[in-house]
Enzyme design. Sequence first.
Site, mmCIF file in Angstrom:
data_model
loop_
_atom_site.group_PDB
_atom_site.id
_atom_site.type_symbol
_atom_site.label_atom_id
_atom_site.label_comp_id
_atom_site.label_asym_id
_atom_site.label_seq_id
_atom_site.Cartn_x
_atom_site.Cartn_y
_atom_site.Cartn_z
ATOM 1 N N SER A 19 5.948 2.317 -0.228
ATOM 2 C CA SER A 19 5.552 1.193 -1.080
ATOM 3 C C SER A 19 5.285 1.570 -2.527
ATOM 4 O O SER A 19 5.366 0.718 -3.397
ATOM 5 C CB SER A 19 4.322 0.511 -0.486
ATOM 6 O OG SER A 19 3.278 1.428 -0.298
ATOM 7 N N HIS B 45 7.701 -3.343 3.537
ATOM 8 C CA HIS B 45 8.505 -3.615 2.328
ATOM 9 C C HIS B 45 10.003 -3.632 2.620
ATOM 10 O O HIS B 45 10.810 -3.687 1.689
ATOM 11 C CB HIS B 45 8.193 -2.581 1.239
ATOM 12 C CG HIS B 45 6.821 -2.761 0.665
ATOM 13 N ND1 HIS B 45 6.543 -3.618 -0.362
ATOM 14 C CD2 HIS B 45 5.634 -2.213 1.031
ATOM 15 C CE1 HIS B 45 5.248 -3.587 -0.640
ATOM 16 N NE2 HIS B 45 4.676 -2.742 0.196
ATOM 17 N N LYS C 233 4.231 -10.382 2.499
ATOM 18 C CA LYS C 233 5.058 -9.945 1.359
ATOM 19 C C LYS C 233 6.274 -10.863 1.246
ATOM 20 O O LYS C 233 6.148 -11.981 0.772
ATOM 21 C CB LYS C 233 5.376 -8.469 1.499
ATOM 22 C CG LYS C 233 4.083 -7.651 1.599
ATOM 23 C CD LYS C 233 4.281 -6.196 1.493
ATOM 24 C CE LYS C 233 3.051 -5.392 1.910
ATOM 25 N NZ LYS C 233 1.822 -5.702 1.217
HETATM 26 C C1 LIG Z 1 3.562 -0.148 3.840
HETATM 27 C C2 LIG Z 1 2.472 -1.147 4.050
HETATM 28 N N1 LIG Z 1 1.966 -1.308 5.277
HETATM 29 C C3 LIG Z 1 0.985 -2.203 5.518
HETATM 30 C C4 LIG Z 1 0.464 -2.981 4.509
HETATM 31 C C5 LIG Z 1 -0.645 -3.938 4.814
HETATM 32 O O1 LIG Z 1 -0.144 -5.234 4.870
HETATM 33 P P1 LIG Z 1 -1.090 -6.490 4.607
HETATM 34 O O2 LIG Z 1 -1.213 -6.650 3.123
HETATM 35 O O3 LIG Z 1 -0.389 -7.622 5.270
HETATM 36 O O4 LIG Z 1 -2.404 -6.194 5.233
HETATM 37 C C6 LIG Z 1 0.970 -2.855 3.220
HETATM 38 C C7 LIG Z 1 0.437 -3.711 2.119
HETATM 39 O O5 LIG Z 1 -0.116 -3.294 1.172
HETATM 40 C C8 LIG Z 1 2.005 -1.925 2.971
HETATM 41 O O6 LIG Z 1 2.493 -1.770 1.752
#
Ligand SMILES: Cc1ncc(COP(=O)(O)O)c(C=O)c1O
Length: 397
Positions: free
Chosen positions: A184, A212, A243
């Site tokens: 990310s 992502h 997202k």
């Molecule tokens: C790679 C990754 N996994 C999990 C999450 C967590 O997702 P959420 O924002 O739906 O809690 C994020 C978000 O920041 C992320 O970028």
Amino acid sequence: MIFVGKRTEYLKAELENLKAQGLYFVERVRVGPPDNRVVIKGVEYILMCSNNYLGLANHPKIREAAIRAIEEYGVGAGAVRPISGTTDLHIEAEEKIAKFKRREAAILFQSGYVANVGTIQALVRDEDAVLSEELNHGSIIDGIRLTKAKRLIYKHLDMEDLEAKLKETKDARKRFIMTDGVFSMDGDIAPLDKIADLADEYDAIVYVDDAHGEGVLGDHGRGIVDHFKLHDRIDIEMGTLSKAFGVIGGYIASSKEVVEYLKQRARPHLLSSALNPPDVAAIIAAIDLLSSTDEPLKKLWSNARYFQKSLVDRGFNIGNTKTPITPVMIGDEKKTQQLVEMLFNDYHIFVQAVVYPWVPRGTARIRFQPNATHSIEDLNYVIDSLTEAAKKIGVLT
Ligand SMILES: Cc1ncc(COP(=O)(O)O)c(C=O)c1O
């Protein structure tokens, strides 16, 4: 009367310390939806740091589905799922997610973070081993921390290191390879085909966080596993609905057994209230939309390609990104914060500095996220402004 927290005053010094290191975050308060323009304190800004990849967070069909659900179900689910929080909408969403991801079954969670933490804690036992990618998201790391399994961190994208760690853990009951699909903060992607080969050879379970990748990679945005066409070789896909899907929530898409087990054992499913019905209705509408058209996906990619090529032509280092995530590498935390402030105050561009603890110290960057809501004029304005501002503070020659 407001009571002053005498016993917690020591945190003041810690906050000052964060500020001195350039590690203090300022949360900008915006009004309105996360489209290409947002309003902050009455001023309009171009938004370049949203995960709303496809513009679905404010899509008329998805809004309408949420409003309809409020009228029919109210705003709250009223309980945890096994008590009385499961509605027919939750079941429909899970079936649609499973079909969209080309998996047997799916389970919803309240967020992506919660999906990772709850699933990893439920599946991994003390006598197991977890092989975790160096740059995995914090929610995977936190999930692993809740287990007593043996933990080994393999180097970023390094398959030799992963293989060495598989050899080291041959005595574990089960081995889990855990990786982000798209990283990310960098936008590069895991070599899932090679990971699948190693998993076959060493009989390891593969767990991929597709936060992502979905809505971005694969047929109609089905995600990284679809991008590599590895549905029968990757065991567990975790995803988020916050997202590209534009809503909130997380999920696991996998085999029937994994999903059934999580419904029995995942603590967030048992101990935390269900997603709200309007959110679930919006999730269903988002999946229906993505299944029926790939227009927003095409726009996302044409914007991302244009933006990234233009930045490289201007001399910026955007790392090794393979997705619309566009990190402009600066390195120094303070310079990065300074550039972000200048873009905000002088050019009305809203971006965020990505600094420790999101990335290692000394590798600060600005993460730009071109999306399907941006016009070419928006992108050109951002490219020109960034070039000018970066030259002013000496991070671009
Ligand atoms: C790679 C990754 N996994 C999990 C999450 C967590 O997702 P959420 O924002 O739906 O809690 C994020 C978000 O920041 C992320 O970028």
